[in-house]
Enzyme design. Structure first.
Site, PDB file in Angstrom:
ATOM      1  N   GLY A   1       0.872  -1.318   0.025  1.00  0.00           N
ATOM      2  CA  GLY A   1      -0.405  -0.202   0.399  1.00  0.00           C
ATOM      3  C   GLY A   1       0.961   1.203   0.093  1.00  0.00           C
ATOM      4  O   GLY A   1       1.807   1.253   0.582  1.00  0.00           O
ATOM      5  N   ARG A   2       0.293   1.837  -0.576  1.00  0.00           N
ATOM      6  CA  ARG A   2       0.994   2.803  -0.695  1.00  0.00           C
ATOM      7  C   ARG A   2       0.303   4.568  -1.022  1.00  0.00           C
ATOM      8  O   ARG A   2      -1.076   5.136  -1.584  1.00  0.00           O
ATOM      9  CB  ARG A   2       1.774   3.289  -1.967  1.00  0.00           C
ATOM     10  CG  ARG A   2       2.808   5.009  -2.402  1.00  0.00           C
ATOM     11  CD  ARG A   2       3.341   4.814  -3.593  1.00  0.00           C
ATOM     12  NE  ARG A   2       4.427   3.867  -3.512  1.00  0.00           N
ATOM     13  CZ  ARG A   2       5.378   4.144  -3.241  1.00  0.00           C
ATOM     14  NH1 ARG A   2       6.019   5.551  -2.988  1.00  0.00           N
ATOM     15  NH2 ARG A   2       7.032   2.895  -2.952  1.00  0.00           N
TER      16      ARG A   2
ATOM     17  N   MET B   1       0.984   9.486   3.348  1.00  0.00           N
ATOM     18  CA  MET B   1       1.424   9.345   5.043  1.00  0.00           C
ATOM     19  C   MET B   1       1.720   8.519   4.888  1.00  0.00           C
ATOM     20  O   MET B   1       2.600   7.639   6.367  1.00  0.00           O
ATOM     21  CB  MET B   1       0.415   9.368   5.320  1.00  0.00           C
ATOM     22  CG  MET B   1      -0.615  10.688   5.681  1.00  0.00           C
ATOM     23  SD  MET B   1       0.861  12.412   6.485  1.00  0.00           S
ATOM     24  CE  MET B   1       0.620  11.514   7.690  1.00  0.00           C
TER      25      MET B   1
ATOM     26  N   ASP C   1      -9.719  10.590  12.354  1.00  0.00           N
ATOM     27  CA  ASP C   1      -9.228   9.745  10.890  1.00  0.00           C
ATOM     28  C   ASP C   1     -10.615   9.137  10.735  1.00  0.00           C
ATOM     29  O   ASP C   1      -9.707   7.945   9.925  1.00  0.00           O
ATOM     30  CB  ASP C   1      -7.921  10.258  10.419  1.00  0.00           C
ATOM     31  CG  ASP C   1      -8.164  10.406   9.040  1.00  0.00           C
ATOM     32  OD1 ASP C   1      -9.305  10.905   7.930  1.00  0.00           O
ATOM     33  OD2 ASP C   1      -7.558  10.017   8.460  1.00  0.00           O
TER      34      ASP C   1
END
Length: 368
Positions: free
Chosen positions: A16-17, A20, A132
């Site tokens: 995953g990218r 943040m 969040d």
């Protein structure tokens, strides 16, 4: 970094990218287990106070024993890069689930919300506010066991010096109105965000329409909470009351805790004949005070509507399953100087990010 090393860890693959950080699947040769490593952007280590706040919040999350909070094994720095080590779990996030399947049954939606509520209340009891709460920060296993992840921008209530920087963090599609106006971030804001997630689970849509940040600000600050039954008339009517109270403009009119919201949702779903449950609809609340002249606000809103911004998500491929954009590109966390909406719209200090956590474990298997 795939196939290489990061500190003592043997990196297997990138999973995953986002803005943040990057998440890797890795092997810990010391503990003989698979882990997920979230490596934050290198420049964040140089931001004054950030590294200390990152470690403080990671350790605070690591102290939580609630089963629905993904554990934190380690939080440290290697070659100027901050990183977080967590269990590697198999599954997908709630955002991906909603994209794939659309709206969930009320029973399934409430089952997931109930688990995330338990995680939020455990965090709040330790003085930790998530800030969040959104579908992409909820990991779901194939047994619908849910984990709340990514306390990376969470707020440790004891760390006022480190967090009183005049910034607002979060994702505007799920942010409580006071976050846009006063910058207040407390447990009641997480309750509001959880109500937004409940609405999306029930309807397959965000609570308020619009693909731009000004449209979302307007919805959260000025529009009445939406009714799930307006989208799906087959839903129990009591869920309208739950969403209305959870998304009340006045924080004092909301449920006192995330678990209270989840309990009211369970009651609404279980009510005989789909009659409204006793969740209590708050009286129509006054809009949040405007923080700019109406003319300027309308000009900014019109400009955003006519000049739609392009999504800036970074595709991560089949491993993470994330597509670019979310519900028209509004699922973008933001880091914005100043609490007023005027600063939100004009200052331009916005940091977009697609949160892509580690792939999710079946709770019946060892977290390795």
């Amino acid at each position: 970094m795939s196939g290489g090393r990061f500190g003592r860890y043997e990196v297997i693959e990138e999973v995953g990218r986002g803005g943040m950080g990057t998440v890797y699947r890795a092997h810990d040769p010391k503990m003989l287990r698979e882990v997920a490593i979230k490596v934050l952007p290198a420049d964040l280590a140089g931001v004054p106070g950030y590294a200390e706040r990152f470690r403080r919040e990671a350790y605070a999350a690591g102290r939580l024993s609630e089963p629905h909070v993904l554990s934190v094994y380690e939080a440290d720095e290697v070659d100027g890069q901050l990183y977080l080590v967590m269990p590697f779990v198999e599954g997908s996030d709630l955002h991906q689930l909603l994209e794939r399947e659309g709206q969930l049954s009320p029973q399934r939606a409430v089952h997931i919300i109930d688990q995330i509520a338990a995680a939020l209340d455990a965090a709040a009891a330790s003085g930790l506010i998530h800030r969040d709460v959104k579908p992409s920060n909820v990991l779901i296993t194939n047994r619908d066991f849910a984990y709340l992840i990514d306390f990376g921008i969470a707020h440790d209530a004891a760390a006022t010096k480190l967090t009183s920087t005049g910034t607002t963090m979060g994702t505007w599609g799920y942010m409580a109105p006071e976050r846009f106006t006063t910058g207040t971030a407390d447990q009641r804001g997480d309750v509001y965000s959880l109500a937004c997630v409940l609405y999306e689970c029930l309807t397959g849509a965000l609570p308020f329409p619009g693909q731009s940040m000004p449209q979302q600000v307007h919805g959260h600050c000025y529009l009445e909470p939406p009714r799930p039954t307006a989208v799906n008339r087959a839903l129990p009517a009591g869920l309208d009351a739950v969403v209305a109270r959870g998304m009340a403009k006045d924080p004092n009119q909301r449920f006192a805790s995330a678990s209270e919201l989840a309990a009211a949702a369970r009651q609404a779903v279980a009510a005989p004949g789909g009659q409204p449950a006793a969740a209590g609809i708050p009286p129509p609340s006054s809009p949040m005070p405007q923080t700019m002249p109406a003319r300027l606000y309308n000009e900014q809103l019109h400009r955003a509507q006519t000049q739609a911004a392009q999504p800036v998500d970074i595709p991560v491929g089949q491993a993470s399953g994330n597509s670019a954009g979310h519900r028209g590109g509004v699922n973008k966390p933001l880091l914005i100087g100043g609490a007023a909406v005027l600063a939100l719209l004009v200052a331009g200090a916005v940091l977009f990010k697609t949160a892509t956590g580690p792939k999710g474990t079946d709770p019946g298997s060892p977290a390795v």
